[in-house]
Design a protein around this motif. Structure first.
Motif, PDB file in Angstrom:
ATOM      1  N   LYS A  17      -8.274   4.626   7.067  1.00 57.03           N
ATOM      2  CA  LYS A  17      -7.591   3.567   6.457  1.00 57.03           C
ATOM      3  C   LYS A  17      -7.719   2.813   5.353  1.00 57.03           C
ATOM      4  O   LYS A  17      -8.931   2.886   4.800  1.00 57.03           O
ATOM      5  CB  LYS A  17      -7.450   2.574   7.734  1.00 57.03           C
ATOM      6  N   ALA A  18      -6.814   2.163   4.650  1.00 59.46           N
ATOM      7  CA  ALA A  18      -6.925   1.788   3.243  1.00 59.46           C
ATOM      8  C   ALA A  18      -6.330   0.460   3.201  1.00 59.46           C
ATOM      9  O   ALA A  18      -5.377  -0.127   3.897  1.00 59.46           O
ATOM     10  CB  ALA A  18      -5.913   2.249   2.160  1.00 59.46           C
ATOM     11  N   LEU A  19      -7.449  -0.553   2.568  1.00 58.65           N
ATOM     12  CA  LEU A  19      -7.036  -1.953   2.375  1.00 58.65           C
ATOM     13  C   LEU A  19      -6.952  -1.940   1.008  1.00 58.65           C
ATOM     14  O   LEU A  19      -7.937  -1.564   0.161  1.00 58.65           O
ATOM     15  CB  LEU A  19      -8.179  -2.883   3.044  1.00 58.65           C
ATOM     16  N   VAL A  20      -5.833  -2.750   0.405  1.00 58.79           N
ATOM     17  CA  VAL A  20      -5.785  -2.849  -1.125  1.00 58.79           C
ATOM     18  C   VAL A  20      -5.696  -4.357  -1.505  1.00 58.79           C
ATOM     19  O   VAL A  20      -5.130  -5.186  -0.846  1.00 58.79           O
ATOM     20  CB  VAL A  20      -4.409  -2.153  -1.195  1.00 58.79           C
ATOM     21  N   GLN A  35      -8.036  -2.660  -6.333  1.00 57.97           N
ATOM     22  CA  GLN A  35      -9.134  -2.509  -5.475  1.00 57.97           C
ATOM     23  C   GLN A  35      -8.886  -1.792  -4.254  1.00 57.97           C
ATOM     24  O   GLN A  35      -7.917  -2.533  -3.652  1.00 57.97           O
ATOM     25  CB  GLN A  35     -10.258  -3.602  -5.331  1.00 57.97           C
ATOM     26  N   HIS A  36      -9.380  -0.637  -3.989  1.00 55.21           N
ATOM     27  CA  HIS A  36      -9.214   0.018  -2.787  1.00 55.21           C
ATOM     28  C   HIS A  36     -10.409   0.038  -1.784  1.00 55.21           C
ATOM     29  O   HIS A  36     -11.661   0.112  -2.178  1.00 55.21           O
ATOM     30  CB  HIS A  36      -8.776   1.445  -2.728  1.00 55.21           C
ATOM     31  N   ARG A  37     -10.370  -0.511  -0.484  1.00 55.33           N
ATOM     32  CA  ARG A  37     -11.523  -0.221   0.501  1.00 55.33           C
ATOM     33  C   ARG A  37     -10.876   0.793   1.549  1.00 55.33           C
ATOM     34  O   ARG A  37      -9.959   0.593   2.190  1.00 55.33           O
ATOM     35  CB  ARG A  37     -11.887  -1.596   1.119  1.00 55.33           C
ATOM     36  N   TRP A  38     -11.685   1.520   2.027  1.00 55.86           N
ATOM     37  CA  TRP A  38     -11.337   2.739   3.054  1.00 55.86           C
ATOM     38  C   TRP A  38     -12.276   2.282   4.190  1.00 55.86           C
ATOM     39  O   TRP A  38     -13.406   1.997   4.250  1.00 55.86           O
ATOM     40  CB  TRP A  38     -11.817   4.032   2.250  1.00 55.86           C
ATOM     41  N   PHE A  39     -11.415   2.672   5.290  1.00 55.29           N
ATOM     42  CA  PHE A  39     -12.126   2.526   6.786  1.00 55.29           C
ATOM     43  C   PHE A  39     -11.990   3.768   7.556  1.00 55.29           C
ATOM     44  O   PHE A  39     -10.980   4.216   7.513  1.00 55.29           O
ATOM     45  CB  PHE A  39     -11.632   1.367   7.158  1.00 55.29           C
TER      46      PHE A  39
END
Length: 106
Positions: A17-20, A35-39
């Protein structure tokens, strides 16, 4: 509906999953830094959304992605949602048409 319930309904169980976060900082070309954060799961994404919800311009990728850590169509493995990019506008659609894509898809 709570954020957790909503995200568990619309996101696929499979895939990363991606949070932008589109920041206020600019890159050398004058564009906002993204910035991307990945889960690995939706619960991790939900926890991060809770911590970052006060920031402006937070978005989620609406797919389960492969491990490439890129939000591109070729890396989207699973999609549960039907969605429309409300802020796309005429310029974005014109670029899609110029690339040979239908004007409703970019």
């Amino acid at each position: 509906m709570q954020v957790s319930e909503h995200l568990h309904l619309v996101l696929p169980e499979q895939g990363t999953k991606a949070l932008v976060h589109i920041t206020d900082k600019l890159d050398p070309n004058g564009k906002p830094i993204v910035q991307h954060r990945w889960f690995n799961d939706t619960d991790g994404l939900v926890a991060a959304v809770g911590k970052l919800s006060a920031l402006p311009r937070i978005y989620m990728g609406m797919a389960g992605y492969d491990d490439a850590k890129e939000r591109k169509q070729e890396h989207a493995l699973f999609i549960r949602s039907i969605y429309h990019d409300l802020d796309a506008g005429p310029e974005k659609y014109a670029k899609a048409v110029a690339k040979g894509k239908p004007d409703s898809v970019y």
